[in-house]
Enzyme design. Structure first.
Site, PDB file in Angstrom:
ATOM      1  N   SER A 199       0.843  -1.190   0.000  1.00  0.00           N
ATOM      2  CA  SER A 199       0.000   0.000   0.000  1.00  0.00           C
ATOM      3  C   SER A 199       0.885   1.248   0.000  1.00  0.00           C
ATOM      4  O   SER A 199       1.707   1.404  -0.898  1.00  0.00           O
ATOM      5  CB  SER A 199      -0.947  -0.040   1.197  1.00  0.00           C
ATOM      6  OG  SER A 199      -2.013   0.829   1.015  1.00  0.00           O
TER       7      SER A 199
ATOM      8  N   ASP B 123      -8.444  -5.081  -6.430  1.00  0.00           N
ATOM      9  CA  ASP B 123      -8.043  -3.976  -5.564  1.00  0.00           C
ATOM     10  C   ASP B 123      -8.479  -2.672  -6.220  1.00  0.00           C
ATOM     11  O   ASP B 123      -7.876  -2.230  -7.188  1.00  0.00           O
ATOM     12  CB  ASP B 123      -6.522  -3.995  -5.359  1.00  0.00           C
ATOM     13  CG  ASP B 123      -6.060  -2.952  -4.365  1.00  0.00           C
ATOM     14  OD1 ASP B 123      -6.891  -2.129  -3.923  1.00  0.00           O
ATOM     15  OD2 ASP B 123      -4.863  -2.956  -4.015  1.00  0.00           O
TER      16      ASP B 123
ATOM     17  N   HIS C  38      -7.100  -5.703  -1.897  1.00  0.00           N
ATOM     18  CA  HIS C  38      -5.906  -5.051  -1.356  1.00  0.00           C
ATOM     19  C   HIS C  38      -5.158  -5.991  -0.408  1.00  0.00           C
ATOM     20  O   HIS C  38      -4.020  -5.718  -0.046  1.00  0.00           O
ATOM     21  CB  HIS C  38      -6.339  -3.774  -0.626  1.00  0.00           C
ATOM     22  CG  HIS C  38      -5.262  -2.752  -0.470  1.00  0.00           C
ATOM     23  ND1 HIS C  38      -4.555  -2.224  -1.533  1.00  0.00           N
ATOM     24  CD2 HIS C  38      -4.756  -2.143   0.633  1.00  0.00           C
ATOM     25  CE1 HIS C  38      -3.685  -1.338  -1.096  1.00  0.00           C
ATOM     26  NE2 HIS C  38      -3.773  -1.270   0.208  1.00  0.00           N
TER      27      HIS C  38
END
Length: 701
Positions: free
Chosen positions: A563, A646, A678
């Site tokens: 991320s 995602d 994600h």
């Protein structure tokens, strides 16, 4: 932003790892039933990825009203079935005896424990009842489609629950009834997708219905035909609902915005719905950020909830608001405190509110002394009541001499503990994974301070391989945290397992760089609009300082992260100046321009990046702090993980980065996970993830 048990008994312990992993969960026995002698018969070894997935995953389900019994859940993952299996266990707090409470295939979750010992729980979408003291389980409901997020009224005569309601014909099969085999989505506004799914026109709504012995009356939709979500999407649950103490009204959390307004705002509010009149009142009117988790005090005289001040700032300081419902008077109990609240719970005597919050690299217990008179403007007393190298991850309930809490360490998954007020110590109540950990070589964890480039003290956790020898040299991994305003504490992960990494022979350093909570509100806020600035320099300061240690092999240092941590890896790839030999990025942001154009929670991008790429005032975000602008300096082997579902960091980010590396002739690998968002939720996919992760490090580091 981004928005995060036990082995077998006796002879079964000698079965191979593969066989144990494939066994049905009749082997789920609490460790307290296994003798020390059996544990000692097991040989020690370094942790493997399979060991990680054999651990039981503990959830606290609740305390009985008399405080004598703790109900908890244990989930085990079956690689054969590629799914988890959860059962409930009952622990007597008097003699610490454990008995299995449920054993049906599926997953049970406790809704309430009644004074007579009856446990009402959810199983396969229906309500069931079973008594702690014995007897068979009885199915109470048989509702088509099942029930979600159930809350009982104080008198038990009504239930509050949620279900999805079709309000917009976004999906072609709903818009064109004569074309049932079509699969097309049509939108005229934003909020067309969120997290890992496209908006199909269905909105979660709260419903009220009468309830008598499992019979549910006609359900009333509180939101009627309003296109809003409650529970809030995508992660809201039963904590978004509560009954008033007299049962005459319901409180619910909702962001009453639609389309672009929904995608660019965090302004959820606490609404009160009067059952008799159908009237709705906004209790947090004028409070512009997230308002969540409404909870009444045990005596029903006070209401509290968590609140953020700023609209669009999802990582703002989270405060506890106290309200006197009789006067509507509000007080911010934590406004003067330099921290942010994770969760809270009332004391039984109504005099305190306990909460957990990150502080200096851990998550600890705090207590607020609740003011008797809200008109008195003296600052409420806040005290930290726990301290140690562990995280307190949740408050289960209060006993006479302490609290029942959940806790983790970097080297230990969630277990349930008793925190004693007098001794200020944690004592384990569950020991689900102790026998498993007893078979593994230990990995030492230490804290370390470094001077950052601006002179500030920078804290890092360091985890060392088993049997660490300071006279040897070790490959080292710099872990870059996501968020970006997420804490790196003593949490436990079943994917980013630092214990597992260290067990493979790597030292791992985890800096609490700029942007992380636990070091004051300013430290937390400093990363906004400065993603590629001081936070990246903090990473470099931490690894440069640690590299001075004689046991660090400077020629074998890698950087890893997901991320914002994946973004950090992409940024470091262009600015590290030879520090790193290998890089791994999971679902990282690569091109801030295309990311702004495809991510779904635009409030986050507007606040943290400054706004749109076509606005000149944000130029630095899309140039200096944009990894794609530094690709000309990429020359380090890089592994890129990317989830196909995602929508927070959409697929193009990983594909663009991989394509750039390939075209530049940089050794690179793409691991594309079409069914993952994600995160990585499938057990089989997680095993592939671990194998590719460590194979890459073996190849390149």
């Amino acid at each position: 932003m981004y928005m995060n048990k036990l082995s077998v008994l006796a002879a079964a312990l000698l079965i191979s790892v593969t066989t144990v992993a494939q066994r049905k969960p009749e082997v789920k026995i609490d460790k307290s039933l296994i003798t020390t002698k059996v544990q000692e018969s097991l040989g020690k070894k370094n942790m493997t990825a399979m060991d990680l997935w054999e651990l039981g995953r503990v959830s606290a389900e609740g305390l009985s009203p008399d405080g004598k019994t703790l109900l908890y859940g244990v989930s085990y993952y079956s690689l054969n079935d590629n799914k988890s299996e959860k059962d409930l266990f009952a622990l007597s707090l008097a003699d610490k005896s454990v008995k299995q409470f449920t054993a049906e295939a599926g997953g049970e979750s406790v809704l309430k424990i009644e004074a007579n010992g009856d446990v009402i729980y959810s199983f396969k979408g229906q309500l069931w009842r079973k008594n702690l003291h014995g007897g068979a389980a009885v199915q109470l409901t048989d509702v088509e489609g099942g029930l979600e997020n159930v809350k009982f009224s104080p008198d038990g005569k009504h239930i509050l629950f949620s279900k999805a309601v079709l309000l917009k014909n976004y999906h072609s099969v709903d818009k064109y009834k004569d074309l049932p085999k079509s699969n097309i989505y049509i939108y005229d506004d934003l909020d067309y997708r969120h997290w890992d799914s496209f908006n199909d026109g269905r909105f979660n709504h709260p419903f009220i219905a009468s309830y008598t012995d499992g019979k549910i009356g006609e359900a009333l939709d509180i939101l009627k035909d309003e296109p809003y979500y409650s529970p809030t999407a995508p992660f809201g649950g039963a904590e978004d609902f509560t009954w008033s103490p007299d049962g005459k009204s319901v409180l619910y959390v909702c962001k009453k915005k639609f389309g672009k307004d929904y995608a660019t705002s965090t302004n959820t509010d606490i609404y009160e719905y009067e059952v008799a009149t159908g009237k709705t009142k906004n209790l947090s009117e004028g409070m512009l950020g997230y308002d969540t988790n409404p909870v009444f005090s045990p005596d029903g005289k006070r209401l509290s909830w968590m609140s953020m001040k700023t609209d669009g700032y999802e990582a703002d300081k989270n405060d506890i608001i106290l309200v006197d419902p009789s006067t509507s008077q509000k007080v911010n109990l934590t406004a003067h405190w330099d921290g942010t609240v994770n969760s809270f719970a009332w004391s039984k005597d109504n005099k305190k509110i306990y909460f957990v919050a990150p502080t200096r690299g851990t998550v600890q217990l705090f207590a607020i002394h609740v003011p008797v008179n809200l008109n008195v403007r003296s600052l409420p007393v806040i005290e930290q009541i726990s301290d140690g190298q562990f995280d307190i991850t949740g408050i289960v309930g209060e006993l006479k001499d302490g609290l029942v809490v959940t806790s983790t360490k970097m080297t230990q998954a969630t277990e349930i503990y008793h925190y004693a007020f007098k001794s200020k110590k944690l004592a384990p109540l569950t020991t689900v994974n102790d026998a498993h950990y007893a078979r593994l070589n230990e990995t030492k964890v230490e804290g370390r301070f470094t001077k950052a480039s601006d002179g500030e003290d920078l804290f890092s956790w360091v985890i060392y391989p088993p049997d660490f020898d300071p006279t040897k040299k070790y490959p080292t991994l710099l872990f870059c945290q996501g968020g970006p305003q997420s804490a790196t504490t003593q949490g436990y992960s079943f994917r980013w397992s630092f214990q597992l990494m260290a067990s493979q022979g790597y030292i791992v350093i985890l800096p609490n760089r700029r942007g992380m909570p636990g070091w004051g509100v300013k430290w937390n806020e400093d990363i906004s609009k400065d993603w590629g600035g001081q936070a990246i320099r903090d990473y470099l300061s931490a690894i440069d300082d640690f590299s001075k240690e004689s046991y660090v092999d400077k020629s074998r240092i890698g950087a890893i992260g997901a991320s914002y941590g994946g973004y950090s890896v992409f940024m470091l790839a262009g600015v590290h100046e030879g520090r790193f030999k290998s890089l791994i990025s999971h679902c990282g942001l690569f091109d801030m321009t295309s990311w702004y154009g495809t991510t779904e929670e635009l409030f986050f991008a507007n606040h943290d990046l400054g706004g749109a790429y076509w606005d000149k005032k944000n130029e630095k975000t899309y140039t200096d702090f944009n990894p794609i602008k530094h690709v000309d300096k990429w020359n380090t082997p890089i592994l890129i993980f990317q989830g196909g579902k995602d929508y927070r960091v959409p697929i193009g980010q990983g594909l663009e980065a991989f394509q750039a590396a390939q075209l530049k002739g940089v050794k690179s690998r793409l691991v594309y996970m079409p069914d993952e968002n994600h995160w990585v939720l499938s057990g089989h996919n997680a095993q592939v993830w671990q194998r590719e992760f460590f194979d890459w490090l073996k190849e390149t580091l």
